[in-house]
Write a protein that holds these residues in place. Structure first.
Motif, PDB file in Angstrom:
ATOM      1  N   PRO A   3       0.821  -1.222   0.000  1.00 53.16           N
ATOM      2  CA  PRO A   3       0.000   0.000   0.000  1.00 53.16           C
ATOM      3  C   PRO A   3       0.844   1.256   0.000  1.00 53.16           C
ATOM      4  N   LEU A   4       0.301   2.294  -0.590  1.00 51.06           N
ATOM      5  CA  LEU A   4       0.949   3.603  -0.611  1.00 51.06           C
ATOM      6  C   LEU A   4      -0.103   4.636  -0.246  1.00 51.06           C
ATOM      7  N   ALA A  22       0.088   3.144  -7.042  1.00 46.35           N
ATOM      8  CA  ALA A  22       0.082   4.287  -7.942  1.00 46.35           C
ATOM      9  C   ALA A  22      -1.039   5.242  -7.564  1.00 46.35           C
ATOM     10  N   ALA A  23      -1.057   6.392  -8.236  1.00 50.23           N
ATOM     11  CA  ALA A  23      -2.111   7.369  -7.999  1.00 50.23           C
ATOM     12  C   ALA A  23      -3.426   6.847  -8.561  1.00 50.23           C
ATOM     13  N   PRO A  24      -4.555   7.266  -8.000  1.00 51.42           N
ATOM     14  CA  PRO A  24      -5.841   6.795  -8.515  1.00 51.42           C
ATOM     15  C   PRO A  24      -6.075   7.314  -9.923  1.00 51.42           C
ATOM     16  N   ILE A  25      -6.870   6.553 -10.682  1.00 52.54           N
ATOM     17  CA  ILE A  25      -7.167   6.953 -12.051  1.00 52.54           C
ATOM     18  C   ILE A  25      -8.652   7.249 -12.243  1.00 52.54           C
ATOM     19  N   ALA A  26      -9.493   6.868 -11.267  1.00 50.13           N
ATOM     20  CA  ALA A  26     -10.931   7.067 -11.414  1.00 50.13           C
ATOM     21  C   ALA A  26     -11.590   7.014 -10.048  1.00 50.13           C
ATOM     22  N   VAL A  27     -12.858   7.401 -10.020  1.00 51.56           N
ATOM     23  CA  VAL A  27     -13.668   7.245  -8.818  1.00 51.56           C
ATOM     24  C   VAL A  27     -14.977   6.579  -9.209  1.00 51.56           C
ATOM     25  N   GLU A  43      -8.893  13.546 -14.329  1.00 50.14           N
ATOM     26  CA  GLU A  43      -8.204  14.355 -15.329  1.00 50.14           C
ATOM     27  C   GLU A  43      -6.775  13.885 -15.537  1.00 50.14           C
ATOM     28  N   THR A  44      -6.117  13.463 -14.452  1.00 56.69           N
ATOM     29  CA  THR A  44      -4.707  13.056 -14.537  1.00 56.69           C
ATOM     30  C   THR A  44      -4.514  11.746 -15.274  1.00 56.69           C
ATOM     31  N   ALA A  45      -5.598  11.008 -15.531  1.00 63.43           N
ATOM     32  CA  ALA A  45      -5.467   9.688 -16.167  1.00 63.43           C
ATOM     33  C   ALA A  45      -6.060   9.655 -17.562  1.00 63.43           C
ATOM     34  N   ARG A  46      -6.479  10.788 -18.091  1.00 65.20           N
ATOM     35  CA  ARG A  46      -7.166  10.776 -19.383  1.00 65.20           C
ATOM     36  C   ARG A  46      -6.259  10.400 -20.536  1.00 65.20           C
ATOM     37  N   ASP A  47      -4.953  10.539 -20.363  1.00 63.81           N
ATOM     38  CA  ASP A  47      -4.036  10.204 -21.452  1.00 63.81           C
ATOM     39  C   ASP A  47      -3.494   8.779 -21.333  1.00 63.81           C
ATOM     40  N   ARG A  48      -4.000   8.003 -20.384  1.00 66.70           N
ATOM     41  CA  ARG A  48      -3.550   6.613 -20.209  1.00 66.70           C
ATOM     42  C   ARG A  48      -4.299   5.689 -21.171  1.00 66.70           C
ATOM     43  N   LEU A 144     -12.182   5.456  -4.473  1.00 66.34           N
ATOM     44  CA  LEU A 144     -11.040   5.587  -5.383  1.00 66.34           C
ATOM     45  C   LEU A 144     -10.759   4.273  -6.101  1.00 66.34           C
ATOM     46  N   VAL A 145     -10.395   4.394  -7.380  1.00 68.19           N
ATOM     47  CA  VAL A 145     -10.053   3.242  -8.218  1.00 68.19           C
ATOM     48  C   VAL A 145      -8.614   3.413  -8.669  1.00 68.19           C
ATOM     49  N   TYR A 146      -7.814   2.343  -8.505  1.00 66.44           N
ATOM     50  CA  TYR A 146      -6.378   2.399  -8.792  1.00 66.44           C
ATOM     51  C   TYR A 146      -6.018   1.424  -9.903  1.00 66.44           C
ATOM     52  N   PRO A 147      -4.990   1.717 -10.682  1.00 69.11           N
ATOM     53  CA  PRO A 147      -4.529   0.742 -11.678  1.00 69.11           C
ATOM     54  C   PRO A 147      -3.871  -0.444 -10.975  1.00 69.11           C
ATOM     55  N   ALA A 148      -4.139  -1.632 -11.460  1.00 67.94           N
ATOM     56  CA  ALA A 148      -3.478  -2.821 -10.929  1.00 67.94           C
ATOM     57  C   ALA A 148      -2.076  -2.924 -11.527  1.00 67.94           C
TER      58      ALA A 148
END
Length: 595
Positions: A3-4, A22-27, A43-48, A144-148
């Protein structure tokens, strides 16, 4: 999982726990159920690259005053971007003239997606996985939703036996774990029962390559035998994706690279001695033996072959024991021909009152035999040679099968050199008959079996067209009976086939694991795939890339081998392109340093 801590307060969001590195990508947004969730992409994950990506979130549920911490692994899809300003008719008129609008175009986009739960896991107080579970209530909005990542997946499956990474997730390249256990007791790390698998896909969809990878995963269990029935020689010659330079694959190299190295025994039908009367008479029929005796036409030939098979089954030695085919002698042939001559009077119309053996047809059969005796004896001897054993050259088929069941050998049995126009149904009939006999005998002796039988090009033997001939109909019936009978004795099956709509429905119903490759988006097969995958799963299946263009073979997997799944959600898997990639992803199974 490692965990972080993230600052939820800075984002103004809430969740039960923070599970990712990692940082969350969605909620989590709305609406939601316990298996499907709506999310808003940050917003921070829109380019992933998010389509087909794996994500996780955690929630805490309370029951009877006790808190239960749960982690959900999901696959992301159904991504939609909307901008309310661009949907407004007035603003669209301005955009038509001016183009993009500062502060409105792009910056005001809202991206939403759908999550499909693959599995839910109960955690202890330290965040370790205890067991699989389900969500009792939908997660609260704002979770919060995080990338695996690879470490996340390893944390979820580290307690599972038989983990094997057979490919990657096409969205984020994460290794996809499958559970490829042996079929022995669960307390010994097995499934506790035989598993039936089907791999479906049109030509050049990569189904044989995936099957070979799964074989390597099963072969990592040293107590499991494997029999590959190889009608076209692809496994025997170790040639996969011939002509496609983008794929480098070898089943022998894989098996030789296992930490517990397995040897492969590759045989053709010239290397085994057949044993059944039906196979013997079918070979005689194909050589023209019955036609030469005057049994004209396919129907009459088959009737004569069945009559001879019945006589051979009744032959006994002086002590009353049944004589095997390989012990037939030259003196048996004239006696058997005389019986066929009497039978000719029965199946052909003769004058009323004619005694079988005294009619014109019987005389004709005997005359033909005496006129052509030398050639007929040669055909007889050549056929009989395929049933006789030779030291270090040819062993009985039942002995080969016994090696698989008792000695846990890996055997590839190829028909490829049978250069004939007809489908060799009789060969598979012979194999199925011996297989069932050996399994039953082992069970009666108190020995449990633990083996997998792979049938390549299964549509040739279990498709509707197989019923066009008597041999084909018998093969299809034997296959359906075998899958029902062998499973309870610890022998599973893997079918590789190009078709679905005309494949035997009895067999399809017995398959717990179904793997769909490319080629079923249109036509008669579409309805079946859509029923199996569900509407959402089929929509995802239709979005998979074409392997002919990308050189990457992608599949949808359902069933108990999905290590991360507890909810029946289809899993997307993109196969590895080379042996080296597969071995590196499975360092716990392969000796990578020696590869």
């Amino acid at each position: 999982m490692r965990p972080l801590r993230e600052t939820r307060e800075a984002l103004g969001l809430r969740s039960a726990a923070t599970p990712s590195v990692a940082a969350p990508i969605a909620v989590i947004g709305s609406p939601n159920s316990t298996t499907h969730f709506t999310v808003d992409i940050l917003e921070t994950a829109r380019d992933r690259a998010l389509d087909h990506a794996w994500v996780v979130f955690e929630v805490t549920e309370r029951f009877n005053g006790k808190a239960y911490r749960k982690r959900a692994l999901c696959q992301l899809g159904g991504i939609v971007t909307r901008n309310r300003w661009h949907e407004d008719p007035v603003i669209r008129a301005v955009i038509k003239r001016q183009g993009a609008l500062p502060a409105l175009s792009g910056e005001s986009d809202l991206t939403a997606a759908q999550l499909s739960a693959l599995g839910v896991f109960l955690l202890d107080e330290q965040g370790r996985v205890v067991r699989r579970t389900t969500l009792s209530t939908p997660p609260p909005s704002g979770t919060l939703v995080y990338p695996a990542d690879a470490a996340t997946l390893q944390d979820l499956v580290h307690t599972e036996p038989g983990i094997f990474y057979a490919g990657q997730s096409p969205g984020d390249g994460l290794p996809v774990p499958l559970t490829l256990r042996h079929f022995g007791p669960t307390e010994q790390g097995g499934f506790g029962e035989a598993v039936m698998l089907g791999i479906f896909g049109q030509t050049r969809s990569g189904k044989s390559i995936l099957a070979a990878q799964l074989l390597a995963g099963f072969a990592a269990n040293p107590h499991m035998g494997i029999l590959v029935i190889d009608p076209q020689g692809e496994f025997g010659r170790d040639r996969f994706a011939a002509g496609d330079h983008r794929v480098d694959f070898s089943i022998r190299r894989l098996l030789a690279g296992l930490r517990r190295r397995r040897e492969v025994i590759t045989l053709t039908t010239d290397d085994v001695a057949m044993e059944g009367a039906e196979a013997f008479t079918e070979l005689l029929r194909r050589a023209g033996f019955f036609d030469s005796l005057g049994f004209k036409g396919a129907n009459k030939e088959r009737e004569a072959a069945e009559r001879l098979a019945g006589m051979l089954a009744e032959l006994a030695d002086s002590s009353g024991r049944r004589r095997p085919i390989r012990d037939l002698t030259a003196a048996d042939l004239p006696l058997l021909v005389k019986d066929l001559a009497r039978f000719a009077d029965v199946i052909y119309a003769t004058r009323p009152g004619t005694v079988p053996g005294e009619g014109q047809r019987a005389a004709d059969v005997l005359a033909r035999y005496h006129l052509d005796e030398a050639r007929l004896r040669r055909l007889w001897d050549e056929t009989l040679r395929r049933f006789r054993t030779e030291p270090d050259r040819r062993q009985p088929l039942s002995q080969v099968i016994q090696q698989v069941l008792a000695d846990h050998a890996i055997v590839i049995l190829s028909f490829a050199q049978e250069n004939v126009a007809e489908t060799p149904y009789f060969l598979l009939n012979e194999i199925l008959t011996r297989l069932r006999q050996v399994i039953h005998r082992s069970f009666q002796d108190g020995r449990a079996s633990n083996a997998l039988v792979l049938l390549d090009e299964a549509h040739l033997f279990a498709g509707e067209h197989a019923d066009d001939t008597g041999d084909g109909a018998r093969t299809r019936s034997l296959l359906a009976q075998s899958i029902r009978m062998t499973g309870k004795y610890g022998v599973g099956w893997m079918f590789i086939t190009q078709t679905l709509h005309d494949f035997d429905k009895t067999i399809l119903r017995q398959l717990q694991v179904k793997i769909f490759g490319q080629g079923f988006k249109l036509g008669a097969d579409r309805e079946y795939v859509e029923t199996e995958l569900g509407r959402e799963g089929f929509a995802r299946y239709c979005s998979l890339p074409d392997p002919k263009r990308t050189g990457r073979y992608t599949f949808m997997v359902t069933g108990p081998i999905v290590a991360l799944g507890s909810l029946g959600t289809p899993l997307v898997l993109q196969g590895f392109r080379s042996v080296d990639d597969l071995m590196r992803a499975n360092g716990h199974v392969f000796d990578v340093g020696g590869a």
